[in-house]
Scaffold this motif. Sequence first.
Motif, PDB file in Angstrom:
ATOM      1  N   ARG A 197       7.172  -0.069  -4.610  1.00 21.97           N
ATOM      2  CA  ARG A 197       7.267   0.203  -3.014  1.00 21.97           C
ATOM      3  C   ARG A 197       8.623   1.122  -2.972  1.00 21.97           C
ATOM      4  NH1 ARG A 197       3.021  -0.875   1.137  1.00 21.97           N
ATOM      5  NH2 ARG A 197       4.002   0.008   2.941  1.00 21.97           N
ATOM      6  N   GLN A 198       9.290  -0.227  -3.116  1.00 20.47           N
ATOM      7  CA  GLN A 198      11.365  -0.378  -2.381  1.00 20.47           C
ATOM      8  C   GLN A 198      11.905   1.095  -3.208  1.00 20.47           C
ATOM      9  OE1 GLN A 198      13.440  -3.690  -3.725  1.00 20.47           O
ATOM     10  NE2 GLN A 198      15.326  -3.057  -1.831  1.00 20.47           N
ATOM     11  N   ALA A 199      11.697   1.511  -4.492  1.00 18.43           N
ATOM     12  CA  ALA A 199      12.537   2.853  -4.950  1.00 18.43           C
ATOM     13  C   ALA A 199      11.632   3.524  -4.000  1.00 18.43           C
ATOM     14  CB  ALA A 199      11.866   2.884  -6.621  1.00 18.43           C
ATOM     15  N   THR A 200      10.517   4.258  -3.559  1.00 19.39           N
ATOM     16  CA  THR A 200      10.255   4.724  -3.082  1.00 19.39           C
ATOM     17  C   THR A 200      10.324   5.498  -1.847  1.00 19.39           C
ATOM     18  OG1 THR A 200       8.045   4.834  -4.574  1.00 19.39           O
ATOM     19  CG2 THR A 200       8.182   6.778  -2.348  1.00 19.39           C
ATOM     20  N   GLU A 201      10.270   4.043  -1.139  1.00 20.27           N
ATOM     21  CA  GLU A 201      10.443   3.901  -0.010  1.00 20.27           C
ATOM     22  C   GLU A 201      12.525   4.315   0.673  1.00 20.27           C
ATOM     23  OE1 GLU A 201       7.842   0.730   2.145  1.00 20.27           O
ATOM     24  OE2 GLU A 201      10.358  -0.468   0.980  1.00 20.27           O
ATOM     25  N   ILE A 213      12.293   8.230   0.113  1.00 19.19           N
ATOM     26  CA  ILE A 213      11.912   8.430   1.637  1.00 19.19           C
ATOM     27  C   ILE A 213      12.641   8.202   3.194  1.00 19.19           C
ATOM     28  CG2 ILE A 213      10.050   8.005   3.308  1.00 19.19           C
ATOM     29  CD1 ILE A 213       8.334   6.625   1.358  1.00 19.19           C
ATOM     30  N   LYS A 214      13.252   7.755   2.582  1.00 18.94           N
ATOM     31  CA  LYS A 214      14.589   6.895   4.130  1.00 18.94           C
ATOM     32  C   LYS A 214      15.754   8.435   3.530  1.00 18.94           C
ATOM     33  CE  LYS A 214      13.938   1.729   4.136  1.00 18.94           C
ATOM     34  NZ  LYS A 214      14.167   0.754   4.244  1.00 18.94           N
ATOM     35  N   LEU A 215      16.143   9.082   2.011  1.00 18.96           N
ATOM     36  CA  LEU A 215      17.257  10.015   1.850  1.00 18.96           C
ATOM     37  C   LEU A 215      16.980  11.304   2.513  1.00 18.96           C
ATOM     38  CD1 LEU A 215      18.918   8.039  -1.596  1.00 18.96           C
ATOM     39  CD2 LEU A 215      19.437   8.235   0.910  1.00 18.96           C
ATOM     40  N   GLY A 221       1.306  -0.498 -11.955  1.00 18.07           N
ATOM     41  CA  GLY A 221       1.992  -1.625 -11.139  1.00 18.07           C
ATOM     42  C   GLY A 221       2.996  -0.174 -10.104  1.00 18.07           C
ATOM     43  N   ARG A 222       4.186  -0.327 -10.355  1.00 20.73           N
ATOM     44  CA  ARG A 222       5.049   0.692  -9.946  1.00 20.73           C
ATOM     45  C   ARG A 222       4.897   1.855  -9.287  1.00 20.73           C
ATOM     46  NH1 ARG A 222       9.055  -0.435 -15.070  1.00 20.73           N
ATOM     47  NH2 ARG A 222       8.711  -2.612 -14.876  1.00 20.73           N
ATOM     48  N   TYR A 223       3.791   2.474  -9.729  1.00 20.98           N
ATOM     49  CA  TYR A 223       2.781   3.423  -9.545  1.00 20.98           C
ATOM     50  C   TYR A 223       2.281   3.614  -8.034  1.00 20.98           C
ATOM     51  CZ  TYR A 223      -0.251   8.105  -9.043  1.00 20.98           C
ATOM     52  OH  TYR A 223      -0.848   9.272  -8.259  1.00 20.98           O
ATOM     53  N   ARG A 224       1.925   2.512  -8.104  1.00 26.65           N
ATOM     54  CA  ARG A 224       0.712   1.988  -6.802  1.00 26.65           C
ATOM     55  C   ARG A 224       2.222   1.399  -5.550  1.00 26.65           C
ATOM     56  NH1 ARG A 224      -1.415  -2.397  -6.750  1.00 26.65           N
ATOM     57  NH2 ARG A 224      -0.411  -3.787  -8.738  1.00 26.65           N
ATOM     58  N   GLY A 225       2.688   1.156  -6.180  1.00 27.48           N
ATOM     59  CA  GLY A 225       4.096   0.708  -5.204  1.00 27.48           C
ATOM     60  C   GLY A 225       4.130   2.146  -3.873  1.00 27.48           C
ATOM     61  N   TYR A 226       4.842   3.355  -5.807  1.00 29.64           N
ATOM     62  CA  TYR A 226       4.426   4.148  -4.793  1.00 29.64           C
ATOM     63  C   TYR A 226       4.251   4.863  -3.908  1.00 29.64           C
ATOM     64  CZ  TYR A 226       4.594   9.246  -6.632  1.00 29.64           C
ATOM     65  OH  TYR A 226       4.781  10.429  -6.081  1.00 29.64           O
ATOM     66  N   THR A 227       2.589   5.008  -4.476  1.00 28.57           N
ATOM     67  CA  THR A 227       1.834   6.432  -3.489  1.00 28.57           C
ATOM     68  C   THR A 227       1.604   5.299  -2.314  1.00 28.57           C
ATOM     69  OG1 THR A 227      -0.065   5.069  -4.470  1.00 28.57           O
ATOM     70  CG2 THR A 227       0.311   6.598  -5.589  1.00 28.57           C
ATOM     71  N   ASP A 228       1.503   3.723  -2.632  1.00 27.80           N
ATOM     72  CA  ASP A 228       1.252   3.408  -0.869  1.00 27.80           C
ATOM     73  C   ASP A 228       2.651   3.582  -0.106  1.00 27.80           C
ATOM     74  OD1 ASP A 228      -1.227   2.177  -1.512  1.00 27.80           O
ATOM     75  OD2 ASP A 228      -0.185  -0.013  -1.620  1.00 27.80           O
ATOM     76  N   ALA A 248       2.245   5.478   4.129  1.00 28.04           N
ATOM     77  CA  ALA A 248       2.501   4.643   4.650  1.00 28.04           C
ATOM     78  C   ALA A 248       3.795   4.911   5.226  1.00 28.04           C
ATOM     79  CB  ALA A 248       3.488   3.161   4.402  1.00 28.04           C
ATOM     80  N   ALA A 249       4.106   6.683   4.836  1.00 29.61           N
ATOM     81  CA  ALA A 249       5.268   7.251   5.513  1.00 29.61           C
ATOM     82  C   ALA A 249       4.336   8.473   5.914  1.00 29.61           C
ATOM     83  CB  ALA A 249       6.543   7.662   4.939  1.00 29.61           C
ATOM     84  N   GLY A 250       3.413   8.646   5.519  1.00 34.76           N
ATOM     85  CA  GLY A 250       2.483  10.409   6.204  1.00 34.76           C
ATOM     86  C   GLY A 250       2.516  11.007   5.381  1.00 34.76           C
ATOM     87  N   LEU A 251       3.162  11.022   4.097  1.00 31.41           N
ATOM     88  CA  LEU A 251       3.431  11.987   2.808  1.00 31.41           C
ATOM     89  C   LEU A 251       2.750  11.924   1.858  1.00 31.41           C
ATOM     90  CD1 LEU A 251       7.041  11.002   2.513  1.00 31.41           C
ATOM     91  CD2 LEU A 251       6.370  12.821   3.799  1.00 31.41           C
ATOM     92  N   THR A 252       1.948  13.413   1.534  1.00 30.05           N
ATOM     93  CA  THR A 252       0.889  13.417   0.610  1.00 30.05           C
ATOM     94  C   THR A 252       1.365  12.545  -0.764  1.00 30.05           C
ATOM     95  OG1 THR A 252      -0.043  15.247   1.985  1.00 30.05           O
ATOM     96  CG2 THR A 252      -0.837  15.145  -0.227  1.00 30.05           C
ATOM     97  N   VAL A 253       0.232  12.555  -1.402  1.00 28.95           N
ATOM     98  CA  VAL A 253       0.584  11.904  -3.227  1.00 28.95           C
ATOM     99  C   VAL A 253       0.065  13.092  -3.723  1.00 28.95           C
ATOM    100  CG1 VAL A 253      -0.403  10.358  -4.548  1.00 28.95           C
ATOM    101  CG2 VAL A 253      -0.264   9.962  -2.333  1.00 28.95           C
TER     102      VAL A 253
END
Length: 349
Positions: A183-187, A190-192, A212-219, A223-228
């Motif tokens: 989730r941190q990596a994906t966020e 997103i911030k960029l 597990g990393r994928y679930r963090g990515y999708t969440d 949370a950012a309103g983006l499409t998976v």
Amino acid sequence: MGGKRRSESGSRPTSFDIARRAGVSQPTVSRALRGDPTISPITRRRVAFIAKELGYKVDKNASNLRGQHSQTIAILFFEDQRFNASLINPFFLSMLGSITGACAKRGYDLLISCQHLSTNWRIDYEDCRRADGIILLGYDDFVTYSAELERLVEEGTHFVHYGATLKNHPGLSVGCNDYLSGRQATEHLIKLGRKKIAFLGSVSDHYPEFSGRYRGYTDALTAAGLTVEPGLQADAISALPEGERATRQILSSGVAFDGIFAASDLIAIAALGVLREAGLSVPRDVSVIGFDDIPAASMVTPALTTMRQDTQRAGEVLVDTLLKLMAGETAEATELPCELVVRQSCGAR
């Protein structure tokens, strides 16, 4: 006067002489000289000082015979043999160095082998006294692998595994929180300003760390309103050919993307090469982030942004956890934090 001191009887000093001077039992002396973490650092230092003062030398062979212990820990690797049987994942190589150092400090030798060459790990290592305990590194299909772990638990084998720290995981594991790290990596992407982020890595229960990393990515996307986007996920295990194939699959899908979160650095490094071949610039066109922080991550061009797993700390915890199990003490699974390491591939300043 110079020279070594003798015991009270005038013979070569023994562990009993050390015990009398230190005011502890002889078994405590033996454990302290082995570097057993269950003995306090103060006691270990006092025993070591007295042993040096007396000129005491450990008779390792005699000690092992008395205790029926090999004073050896086995590391069993499992590597996917489909691509190059001579290669070991660089992530585990860096961890091997820390495990080696941790064993040496605690008075243990290290035996290294490959898991797939053994049919019964307990019989091959612990029952035949080749090793007092086992550290397991890596796995391919966890569904198949977990059955072997369950058998080890039933047989009372002393072992610890580096990988996903799941609730119902057979035995004890040391690893990172894959969900939070993903989730941190994906966020970060997103911030960029990245809105179409691909995920490269297998996401089934057969690969729990990647899933597990994928679930963090999708969440993080949700949370950012983006499409998976289903078309922006491609299965891959941690190998360069797999990363190349997965990246080409994403490119051929026709779904636009401006970021990639790869479940390992090897996958991410392979993606950099394929993107370059496709005429895409990293990070101008696509931001890329990996996972592990293997040595090559800082050497590729552009240098790879990644989630760093602390292999130095992991090696220490693996060895200490295993020693507690071998001593019949209570031990727990451990989650270690990951750290975001920002380099050029993501485009952050």
